[in-house]
Every structure is written in structure tokens, then in C-alpha cells.
Write a protein that holds these residues in place. Sequence first.
Motif, PDB file in Angstrom:
ATOM      1  N   ARG A 120      39.231  57.278  24.456  1.00 36.56           N
ATOM      2  CA  ARG A 120      37.639  57.197  24.348  1.00 36.56           C
ATOM      3  C   ARG A 120      37.243  55.782  24.042  1.00 36.56           C
ATOM      4  O   ARG A 120      37.899  55.080  23.217  1.00 36.56           O
ATOM      5  N   THR A 121      36.245  55.517  24.776  1.00 39.46           N
ATOM      6  CA  THR A 121      35.847  54.160  24.731  1.00 39.46           C
ATOM      7  C   THR A 121      35.089  54.027  23.320  1.00 39.46           C
ATOM      8  O   THR A 121      34.049  54.582  22.988  1.00 39.46           O
ATOM      9  N   SER A 125      35.394  51.041  33.984  1.00 37.49           N
ATOM     10  CA  SER A 125      35.343  52.578  33.991  1.00 37.49           C
ATOM     11  C   SER A 125      35.119  52.868  32.709  1.00 37.49           C
ATOM     12  O   SER A 125      34.596  53.963  32.352  1.00 37.49           O
ATOM     13  N   GLY A 126      35.419  52.093  31.408  1.00 37.63           N
ATOM     14  CA  GLY A 126      34.927  52.582  29.887  1.00 37.63           C
ATOM     15  C   GLY A 126      33.467  52.745  30.281  1.00 37.63           C
ATOM     16  O   GLY A 126      32.950  53.409  29.257  1.00 37.63           O
ATOM     17  N   GLU A 139      31.256  53.197  32.442  1.00 38.33           N
ATOM     18  CA  GLU A 139      31.028  54.485  33.224  1.00 38.33           C
ATOM     19  C   GLU A 139      31.349  55.491  32.445  1.00 38.33           C
ATOM     20  O   GLU A 139      30.259  56.667  32.326  1.00 38.33           O
ATOM     21  N   GLY A 140      32.178  55.798  31.823  1.00 33.27           N
ATOM     22  CA  GLY A 140      32.545  56.854  30.857  1.00 33.27           C
ATOM     23  C   GLY A 140      31.544  57.041  29.911  1.00 33.27           C
ATOM     24  O   GLY A 140      31.014  58.220  29.461  1.00 33.27           O
ATOM     25  N   ASP A 178      28.199  58.319  31.379  1.00 35.21           N
ATOM     26  CA  ASP A 178      28.349  59.791  31.575  1.00 35.21           C
ATOM     27  C   ASP A 178      28.206  60.730  30.497  1.00 35.21           C
ATOM     28  O   ASP A 178      27.318  61.652  30.428  1.00 35.21           O
ATOM     29  N   HIS A 219      25.414  57.008  37.092  1.00 38.20           N
ATOM     30  CA  HIS A 219      25.870  55.831  37.167  1.00 38.20           C
ATOM     31  C   HIS A 219      24.797  54.684  38.115  1.00 38.20           C
ATOM     32  O   HIS A 219      24.294  53.723  37.807  1.00 38.20           O
TER      33      HIS A 219
END
Length: 219
Positions: free
Chosen positions: A2-3, A43-44, A46-47, A50, A56
Motif C-alpha cells: 500500500r502506498t 502506479s502508486g 494511480e492506486g 482510485d 485517473h
Amino acid sequence: MRTPTQTFPALGGIADLRHVFVLRQPGVDTRTERSRALAELRSGFEGVIDAMGFSHGGIATAEQVHGGEVAMVERGTGLEAPIAGVDGLITTNRGVLLGIYVADCCAVYLADRRGRAVGLVHSGKKGSEARIAVRAIAMLGDLGIHPSDLIVQLSPCIRPPAYEVDFAAQIRRDCRDAGVPGGQIHDSGECTSRDLERYYSYRVERGQTGRMLALLGFR
């Protein structure tokens, strides 16, 4: 994994407001120039977007040229298409998520507690000299949002003695002078240069580093 993110209590009590400060992403090698580092971190980011409930394509970011210009945003442009020539963003549209990257500079969150608009500005030494936060507050005033209705939150940023200019103090002072009540201006006082496990620091890491991402919007 998890970011990691940080949130701020001052913004947490505003109905339908979503905000996050994306911290250093462990295990991601960002010892490179800015554009490549952002690609590694994407990618982090974008997570997190979300998880906040935004698309996005609903995010708008600024080019960040260390100036004093602020843009009105009607819709998202995506992470790969920043709005040119500006360091600040304002929107009145729900579903639009504003984003500002920082790595020692300050991200200044501006939120109308009555839910009509949000603003987010990138304010380091040069942006603070240009009084970009004051410009954003004035633009919100043109939309009928009085400074007394604003909650202001400063992100972690570099501070003395690690940096020779206390631009966070200038931002706080400028926001008060622009009419925001002192009790509605919040700053944790955290210095990005002192905690490289949580934050990126452009100065300490000599430019070869990643970026935190400040995010703000109404759902």
C-alpha cells in the motif's frame, strides 16, 4: 504494498472533501531526474487516486515552473498532461481532483468549508515571493468565496535550519494578510529534509529524488 499517505485533521471535517498527501514510496528507485522518477511513482499515485474515488482522467496537475500563476480548472487532464505555465489550480467542479508535486516546496491546500471550491498551489521560495497563495485566495474571492470561509493547510516542506528561507512562515503570514482567520491556517511544522523515510528532499538528495503528491477535490 500500500502506498503510504498522510491526511490532515483540519481538512477532514469538510463534507465531501477528499484530500491526501502521498508520501515516499518504499522500494521505488527514484535516484534520477524528475520525469523518470514520476514515471516510476505513477502506479502508486494511480492506486491512491482510485482509493479516493476519482478517475485517473479526472486529475489535473500543474506544470510547476516556480512562478505565481494560478489556473481555473474545468475538467481533469490526466497525470501526463499538466496545465502549462502555472503553479496553482482552482476548481469549482466536483469530481475534479487537483494535484501538485513537491519535494521540499510546500503544497498549500485551500478548501471552502461550504463546499463551493478548492485550490492547491505549489509554493517554494520563488512561489512564496510571488505570493501565489494570495493570488489563489483572490481568485476564489472573485468566485464569491470570502477568505473567512477558507481552511488553509500547509504540507510538510523544508524549513530552517535546513534551508535559509522560512517560506512556510511567509505563506502563513500572507494568508492571514489576505483575510483568512489565523485559526483556519494550519501547518504541522514538519521538515521534509529531516525524515527521508517518509519524505523526498530535493536539497538533501541533490535533485536525484522522487516527489510527494498533494491531492484535493470534492466528490
